[in-house]
Design a protein around this motif. Structure first.
Motif, PDB file in Angstrom:
ATOM      1  N   MET A 140      31.568  16.298 -26.374  1.00  0.00           N
ATOM      2  CA  MET A 140      30.687  17.461 -26.391  1.00  0.00           C
ATOM      3  C   MET A 140      29.521  17.324 -25.411  1.00  0.00           C
ATOM      4  SD  MET A 140      30.604  17.949 -30.550  1.00  0.00           S
ATOM      5  CE  MET A 140      29.466  19.341 -30.482  1.00  0.00           C
ATOM      6  N   TYR A 141      29.498  16.245 -24.664  1.00  0.00           N
ATOM      7  CA  TYR A 141      28.426  15.987 -23.706  1.00  0.00           C
ATOM      8  C   TYR A 141      28.882  16.345 -22.293  1.00  0.00           C
ATOM      9  CZ  TYR A 141      26.041  13.213 -27.305  1.00  0.00           C
ATOM     10  OH  TYR A 141      25.421  12.803 -28.444  1.00  0.00           O
ATOM     11  N   LYS A 155      20.118  20.507 -25.525  1.00  0.00           N
ATOM     12  CA  LYS A 155      19.243  19.358 -25.283  1.00  0.00           C
ATOM     13  C   LYS A 155      19.676  18.615 -24.019  1.00  0.00           C
ATOM     14  CE  LYS A 155      18.517  18.749 -30.261  1.00  0.00           C
ATOM     15  NZ  LYS A 155      18.694  17.834 -31.408  1.00  0.00           N
ATOM     16  N   VAL A 156      18.718  17.967 -23.386  1.00  0.00           N
ATOM     17  CA  VAL A 156      19.013  17.172 -22.201  1.00  0.00           C
ATOM     18  C   VAL A 156      18.273  15.844 -22.291  1.00  0.00           C
ATOM     19  CG1 VAL A 156      17.154  18.284 -20.899  1.00  0.00           C
ATOM     20  CG2 VAL A 156      18.986  17.095 -19.674  1.00  0.00           C
ATOM     21  N   VAL A 157      18.968  14.770 -21.943  1.00  0.00           N
ATOM     22  CA  VAL A 157      18.377  13.434 -21.871  1.00  0.00           C
ATOM     23  C   VAL A 157      18.327  13.041 -20.403  1.00  0.00           C
ATOM     24  CG1 VAL A 157      18.640  11.001 -22.450  1.00  0.00           C
ATOM     25  CG2 VAL A 157      19.227  12.747 -24.139  1.00  0.00           C
ATOM     26  N   LEU A 210      24.906   8.966 -27.156  1.00  0.00           N
ATOM     27  CA  LEU A 210      26.176   9.639 -27.435  1.00  0.00           C
ATOM     28  C   LEU A 210      26.483   9.749 -28.929  1.00  0.00           C
ATOM     29  CD1 LEU A 210      28.319   7.850 -24.688  1.00  0.00           C
ATOM     30  CD2 LEU A 210      27.378  10.163 -24.565  1.00  0.00           C
ATOM     31  N   ALA A 211      25.524   9.405 -29.759  1.00  0.00           N
ATOM     32  CA  ALA A 211      25.777   9.286 -31.199  1.00  0.00           C
ATOM     33  C   ALA A 211      26.045  10.618 -31.891  1.00  0.00           C
ATOM     34  CB  ALA A 211      24.601   8.589 -31.876  1.00  0.00           C
ATOM     35  N   GLN A 212      25.713  11.742 -31.253  1.00  0.00           N
ATOM     36  CA  GLN A 212      25.870  13.042 -31.903  1.00  0.00           C
ATOM     37  C   GLN A 212      27.323  13.514 -31.958  1.00  0.00           C
ATOM     38  OE1 GLN A 212      23.264  14.696 -33.414  1.00  0.00           O
ATOM     39  NE2 GLN A 212      22.168  12.807 -32.913  1.00  0.00           N
TER      40      GLN A 212
END
Length: 235
Positions: A140-141, A155-157, A210-212
């Motif tokens: 999903m990223y 959201k963005v990292v 990446l935990a989501q």
């Protein structure tokens, strides 16, 4: 040397700062030397740098604190440490903050130039592919390696240079074993003890980011390397 690289040197030792500045200019680097850590963020805001060289043992603000501030405000700026502190705990802390290298004083000026050019060369090669080659869908990223941004929903990292490089490497080989040696020689340029420890730190960072998404996982294959597993739980 081709492109004239721009270097930020943060060193509060006047003698060493002057020596390194003159030597790097002689080697055709465009260098700004700053003695005061408090002025560094403004300098980065108003100039474009390819690399920052940070002393660790400074009087007013130590290099580790400065590096953390730089990473927060300007995560795409790569940096290295130059210091007399050579204990293992200090080296590992330096790498955990995102440093690309940790050079111990006293350092030979010629060696410093070789290391700088080697680092910048690898960064240039790793970021040389843009457009479709810089976008990776990871569950999903979505990773944009050219801007070092990892997107999840709205959201963005903002990743550091090393985090982005490592995730791009793993995402380029989904569900395949990426051996320690291959990762380290490609991204770090050297397969040694401290770099292996640094690699583990950055894998921990990526797992947190990446935990989501439960359908992806960075799996450790003991003694061999890592696998970015995708489509977990799908039939």
């Amino acid at each position: 040397m081709g492109k004239k690289y721009s270097i930020l040197l943060v060193e509060d030792d006047a003698s060493l700062g002057y020596l390194l500045t003159e030597y790097l200019r002689m080697k055709d680097f465009d260098i700004i030397w700053e003695k005061e850590p408090a002025k560094v963020i403004d300098l980065i805001q108003n100039n474009r740098f390819d690399l920052a060289i940070l002393d660790v043992m400074m009087v007013r603000v130590d290099g580790f604190t400065l590096a953390a501030n730089i990473s927060k405000e300007y995560p795409s700026l790569p940096f290295i440490f130059l210091t007399a502190r050579s204990l293992k705990v200090d080296v590992l802390k330096g790498f955990s903050l995102g440093a690309l290298d940790y050079l111990k004083k006293p350092i030979d000026e010629e060696e410093l130039v070789v290391r700088i050019l080697s680092l910048l060369d690898r960064l240039k090669r790793s970021s040389g592919h843009i457009d479709e080659n810089s976008i990776f869908n990871i569950g999903m990223y979505r990773l944009n390696s050219s801007t070092q941004e990892l997107f999840f929903e709205s959201k963005v990292v903002h990743l550091t240079s090393r985090e982005s490089e490592l995730l791009k490497y793993l995402a380029s080989h989904p569900n395949e074993l990426c051996e320690h040696k291959g990762i380290l020689e490609t991204l770090w340029g050297n397969n040694d003890y401290f770099n292996r420890k640094s690699l583990n730190v950055f894998v921990t960072h990526l797992r947190k980011y990446l935990a989501q998404d439960p359908t992806i996982k960075i799996e450790n294959v003991h003694g061999r390397g890592f696998i970015l597993k995708t489509n977990l739980g799908e039939k």
